[in-house]
Scaffold this active site. Structure first.
Site, PDB file in Angstrom:
ATOM      1  N   GLY A 471       7.245 -13.810 -11.315  1.00 24.47           N
ATOM      2  CA  GLY A 471       6.797 -12.595 -10.881  1.00 24.47           C
ATOM      3  C   GLY A 471       6.585 -11.035 -12.730  1.00 24.47           C
ATOM      4  O   GLY A 471       6.930 -11.881 -13.518  1.00 24.47           O
ATOM      5  N   GLY A 473       7.661  -8.897 -15.569  1.00 18.84           N
ATOM      6  CA  GLY A 473       9.024  -8.925 -15.849  1.00 18.84           C
ATOM      7  C   GLY A 473       9.990  -7.668 -16.029  1.00 18.84           C
ATOM      8  O   GLY A 473       8.690  -6.299 -16.529  1.00 18.84           O
ATOM      9  N   LYS A 482      20.655 -11.222 -12.870  1.00 15.07           N
ATOM     10  CA  LYS A 482      22.048 -11.713 -12.021  1.00 15.07           C
ATOM     11  C   LYS A 482      22.300 -10.046 -11.118  1.00 15.07           C
ATOM     12  O   LYS A 482      22.162  -8.933 -11.432  1.00 15.07           O
ATOM     13  CB  LYS A 482      23.298 -12.261 -12.688  1.00 15.07           C
ATOM     14  CG  LYS A 482      23.636 -12.913 -12.750  1.00 15.07           C
ATOM     15  CD  LYS A 482      24.547 -13.131 -14.029  1.00 15.07           C
ATOM     16  CE  LYS A 482      25.392 -14.394 -14.392  1.00 15.07           C
ATOM     17  NZ  LYS A 482      26.368 -14.134 -14.955  1.00 15.07           N
ATOM     18  N   ASP A 586      36.102 -19.490 -19.326  1.00 20.90           N
ATOM     19  CA  ASP A 586      35.324 -20.125 -19.379  1.00 20.90           C
ATOM     20  C   ASP A 586      33.927 -20.596 -19.886  1.00 20.90           C
ATOM     21  O   ASP A 586      33.236 -20.920 -18.996  1.00 20.90           O
ATOM     22  CB  ASP A 586      34.284 -19.309 -17.606  1.00 20.90           C
ATOM     23  CG  ASP A 586      34.587 -20.044 -16.907  1.00 20.90           C
ATOM     24  OD1 ASP A 586      34.988 -21.569 -16.515  1.00 20.90           O
ATOM     25  OD2 ASP A 586      33.665 -19.341 -15.223  1.00 20.90           O
TER      26      ASP A 586
END
Ligand SMILES: *[C@@H]1O[C@H](CO)[C@@H](O)[C@H](O)[C@H]1NC(C)=O
Ligand SMILES: *[C@@H]1O[C@H](CO)[C@@H](O)[C@H](O)[C@H]1NC(C)=O
Ligand SMILES: *[C@@H]1O[C@H](CO)[C@@H](O)[C@H](O)[C@H]1NC(C)=O
Ligand SMILES: *[C@@H]1O[C@H](CO)[C@@H](O)[C@H](O)[C@H]1NC(C)=O
Ligand SMILES: *[C@@H]1O[C@H](CO)[C@@H](O)[C@H](O)[C@H]1NC(C)=O
Ligand SMILES: *[C@@H]1O[C@H](CO)[C@@H](O)[C@H](O)[C@H]1NC(C)=O
Ligand SMILES: *[C@@H]1O[C@H](CO)[C@@H](O)[C@H](O)[C@H]1NC(C)=O
Ligand SMILES: *[C@@H]1O[C@H](CO)[C@@H](O)[C@H](O)[C@H]1NC(C)=O
Ligand SMILES: *[C@@H]1O[C@H](CO)[C@@H](O)[C@H](O)[C@H]1NC(C)=O
Length: 767
Positions: A471, A473, A482, A586
């Site tokens: 789509g 931006g 996110k 992480d």
């Protein structure tokens, strides 16, 4: 200083060589010609003056059809006069035939007469000297000088009347005493030296010198950016050829000017304002016998076009996407596009505006984001103080409500620079360059984060109705979003994951190996993070993928990626972010994204910890089984240190080369790597699906790389190298490495698992 004997001698030589033909002239023949013309003598078509060492020629040349004849100066390096004319006398009065003659008159002037004796061009210096015995000389610099020998006065020189070319030691700028100056004017067309549409002119803008390219209506086409003591802020690459060319900017009560000179042994060079809106620096390549272009202003691409992205817009040539608006974004989160319909149609000229007003109180809560590597915005309305430090500059900007950004004015003293430029609203003509300067942008510390208005993101992502939708931006660029929709059953840990990610990444200085956050939204029950889009997604998709995917990453690429990750983590650990140093906590291939050029970018900062801002450990277990350092893993979230990331990096490195996942089982990759290391057959670990197999040259590099990986996963954190050492070891192929000691394995159920269990939308990508 000069004797008549010498002049007579020259006259003699000139007479002898009067049949010297410029178009057939070789270098040897050129040396036979004189560089001087004395009072009363003249130069006719076919004759020439050649500077003493043969570099420049003054003579007649022809352009166009029907042929127009001009008197001019050109470089003699080529065998024809057609490609390097650097000065023209009769630009807009061409001669129709070959009967033109240049005469040095005893009135103290220089005239170009046509066949019927009409003046086609004149130096307009008749009578300026009291008595005159004028001599014309073409110097080795390319400067043509009319000198009055009786009074020893320079009557006229071509360097005071540049056409479209700036030669070494000539200048452009302003003479503040006479109000005059020196500027370049383009040719009308490549075969027409008459004055064209463009000018290249120096100005003082906000107290600092800068060169602008203007069109015939004085509209700015391109600006170099202000001079910062070392380079024009829009041309950081000037530094890269400063070994060959010395740049000089003069700011004095009498003059503001720019010139350059070639350092000894440097090549011939010239700066030319073309007949299009383009200035180019040419360098003579004596091997290929041609002029090569080493600088173009504006550069190819669109970001150098003045004010391309409008007020508070940022242009980024390296941004993905094919449309012109996709190069533009708002300067920072906290700004929104003024007119989305125009913007989406590619008209970005209206730019962006702030979402939230700045805090103008006595103790402003505003903060500054460091935008690194930029061309500083137009300074025409900026104010300047050269006497204060950058820290004082920050304080002054914060204390003045009309200051929206600041930057160092002088970089010549090294470090972060000194002096202070302060901008009022709006910032115009800003772009990312890499290697440019740092702009400190003032931002409101609003409670809702540095957010876009939510509607823009929702609109852009079509209400998040589908996953992986293609789509529009945000701000016309390709983004990855996110999103966390907060419901009562979502643990607070996960909510704080988002908040933390925003805090950490917005406080980090940008780095090529760390993913860039473009925007952030924080509303009552919804949080959104908008990132730059990474074409190739995450590393795990390749190294653990099907043979076809694995084959895409050959050994060179894998080594490049490993080094990129190391650089990114080093930046987190040691880069000077405004939020303090960062432990990722992480790190794994799934959190390493790849851009179009296969450059690794460390991503996912939800678990990260600010080393300085949060000195005490959290009780939350964070990390992913298999990547967590043993001491961290076993102590229930206790002592975290930078060395935990080093451990995770080591595992990621081993996985990237082996194509195998580590696990918490005894047969894990780490233990296998150690076993093979001890058996001296560690290259057995290399992924056999990567073709071609490593070459003889690659094998030792890969073995070395695995050794670095094993050093990173050693049991004792103190034994593990710091990330800067890791980078050094990976960059060098000769630096001696120590023997790794025994590694250790890890295990745990962690926040990452929690996140997967929660209904957390994964990354949605948009084009
Ligand atoms: C140029 O010089 C020649 C000989 O030196 C002379 O005959 C001629 O009249 C001069 N032409 C002009 C226009 O002065
Ligand atoms: C100039 O000289 C080069 C080699 O010296 C030759 O290749 C080229 O054709 C010449 N150009 C012209 C216009 O004569
Ligand atoms: C310059 O040349 C003219 C004519 O050739 C001559 O009459 C005059 O005396 C010369 N002037 C000087 C100062 O040599
Ligand atoms: C000629 O002189 C100029 C100016 O001094 C110098 O830059 C150039 O290198 C010289 N060229 C040759 C061929 O000696
Ligand atoms: C410049 O070029 C244009 C066309 O390219 C021509 O129409 C115009 O007359 C030229 N101007 C001059 C001063 O020669
Ligand atoms: C802000 O500063 C001004 C001048 O320094 C002072 O007059 C004013 O009382 C201050 N306001 C507050 C709220 O402190
Ligand atoms: C400078 O200020 C003038 C007058 O307010 C304004 O018209 C102009 O757009 C400003 N230019 C820039 C580059 O900020
Ligand atoms: C605040 O900044 C503006 C614009 O840069 C400047 O004109 C003004 O003098 C400054 N005010 C103070 C008190 O420094
Ligand atoms: C998004 O949702 C709003 C309200 O739920 C609706 O009005 C709008 O049309 C939707 N937009 C798209 C692009 O589906």
């Amino acid at each position: 200083m000069r004797s008549h004997l010498r002049y007579n001698n020259h006259r003699h030589v000139l007479a002898q060589s009067s049949l010297f033909l410029i178009f057939l002239g070789t270098f040897a023949a050129a040396q036979a010609a004189s560089d001087t013309l004395i009072n009363g003598s003249n130069l006719t078509y076919g004759e020439a003056l050649v500077s003493a060492n043969g570099t420049f020629t003054l003579g007649f040349f022809t352009r166009g059809a029907p042929a127009r004849r001009y008197l001019g100066i050109w470089f003699t390096v080529t065998n024809s006069s057609t490609d390097a004319v650097c000065w023209v006398a009769n630009r807009d009065q061409p001669l129709a035939d070959t009967s033109g003659v240049l005469v040095v008159r005893d009135a103290g002037d220089l005239v170009l007469l046509d066949g019927s004796g009409h003046v086609a061009w004149s130096s307009n210096t008749a009578g300026t000297a009291s008595s005159s015995s004028p001599t014309l000389q073409l110097l080795d610099t390319g400067n043509l000088v009319l000198h009055d020998d009786s009074s020893d006065v320079k009557l006229w020189q071509s360097f005071d009347h540049p056409t479209n070319t700036l030669l070494p030691s000539a200048k452009i700028g302003m003479n503040l005493w006479t109000g005059g100056g020196w500027s370049l004017t383009s040719w009308n067309a490549s075969d027409d030296p008459s004055p064209g549409l463009f000018r290249y002119v120096m100005f003082m803008r906000g107290g600092l010198p800068e060169i602008l390219m203007l069109d015939s209506s004085d509209t700015i086409m391109y600006r170099t950016g202000v001079w910062n003591g070392l380079w024009f802020t829009g041309i950081p690459e000037m530094q890269s050829y400063s070994d060959k060319v010395a740049f000089q900017v003069t700011v004095s009560p009498s003059e503001v000017s720019y010139s350059y000179s070639i350092k000894p042994g440097g090549p011939l060079t010239r700066l030319v304002l073309m007949d299009t809106p383009l200035v180019q620096r040419f360098v003579w390549d004596s091997r290929s016998h041609s002029w090569t272009v080493i600088f173009k202003g504006p550069r190819d691409g669109i970001c150098d076009a003045y004010a391309k992205c409008g007020p508070s817009g940022m242009c980024d040539e390296s941004a993905d996407g094919a449309t012109s608006s996709s190069f533009c974004s708002c300067v920072h989160q906290g700004f929104s596009v003024v007119s989305m319909p125009d913007w989406n149609m590619g008209d970005t000229s209206r730019g962006c505006r702030r979402d939230a007003p700045l805090d103008c109180g006595n103790k402003s809560t505003d903060w500054f984001a460091a935008l690194e590597g930029v061309k500083l915005p137009d300074t025409v309305n900026a104010s300047l103080d050269m006497s204060i430090t950058l820290d004082e500059c920050r304080a002054r900007c914060l204390g003045n409500c009309s200051c929206v950004a600041y930057a160092a004015a002088d970089m010549s003293g090294g470090g972060d620079g000194s002096g202070c430029i302060m901008w009022p609203e709006n910032l115009v003509d800003l772009q990312y360059l890499g290697g440019g300067q740092t702009l400190y942008l003032r931002l409101a510390n609003s409670k809702s984060g540095y957010g876009v208005d939510m509607a823009t993101v929702k609109d852009a992502t079509r209400n998040f109705s589908t996953r992986n939708v293609i789509g529009e931006g945000v701000a016309g660029r390709t983004i990855a979003v996110k999103r966390l929709r907060r419901t009562s059953d979502i643990p607070e840990t996960i909510v704080s994951y988002f908040t933390r990610e925003m805090q950490v990444i917005s406080g980090l200085k940008q780095h090529q190996n760390v993913v860039r956050l473009l925007a952030y939204c924080n509303e009552d029950n919804e949080q959104i993070l908008v990132y730059e889009y990474m074409h190739r997604r995450s590393l795990d998709a390749y190294i653990f993928g099907k043979p076809k995917e694995r084959a895409l990453l050959d050994w060179q690429r894998r080594l490049h990626i490993v080094l990129g990750i190391a650089e990114g983590v080093k930046h987190l650990h040691e880069g000077e972010g405004s939020a303090g140093n960062v432990i990722h906590r992480d790190l794994k291939p799934g959190n390493v994204l790849l851009d179009g050029g296969w450059n690794a970018k460390v991503a996912d900062f939800g678990t990260a910890k600010l080393l300085l801002a949060e000195a005490t450990g959290t009780r939350t277990r964070i990390g992913t089984p298999g990547y967590m350092a043993p001491e961290y893993d076993q102590s229930d979230g206790g002592e975290t240190s930078l060395k935990c990331d080093v451990y995770s990096f080591g595992v990621t490195l081993l996985e990237t080369l082996s194509g195998r996942r580590n696990s918490d089982r005894p047969t894990s990759l780490v233990s296998e790597a150690w076993r093979l290391w001890v058996e001296r057959s560690v290259t057995v670990l290399l992924d056999p699906a990567v073709t071609p197999a490593p070459s003889r040259a690659e094998l030792p590099l890969l073995r070395r790389c695995i050794q670095v990986g094993l050093l990173c996963v050693q049991e004792r954190p103190d034994d593990r190298p710091a990330m800067s050492e890791v980078v050094e070891m990976l960059r060098s192929s000769t630096l001696e490495l120590v023997e790794p000691t025994v590694p250790m394995l890890s295990s745990s159920r962690t926040l990452a698992t929690l996140l997967e269990e929660a209904d957390l939308s994964r990354t949605i990508d948009f084009t």
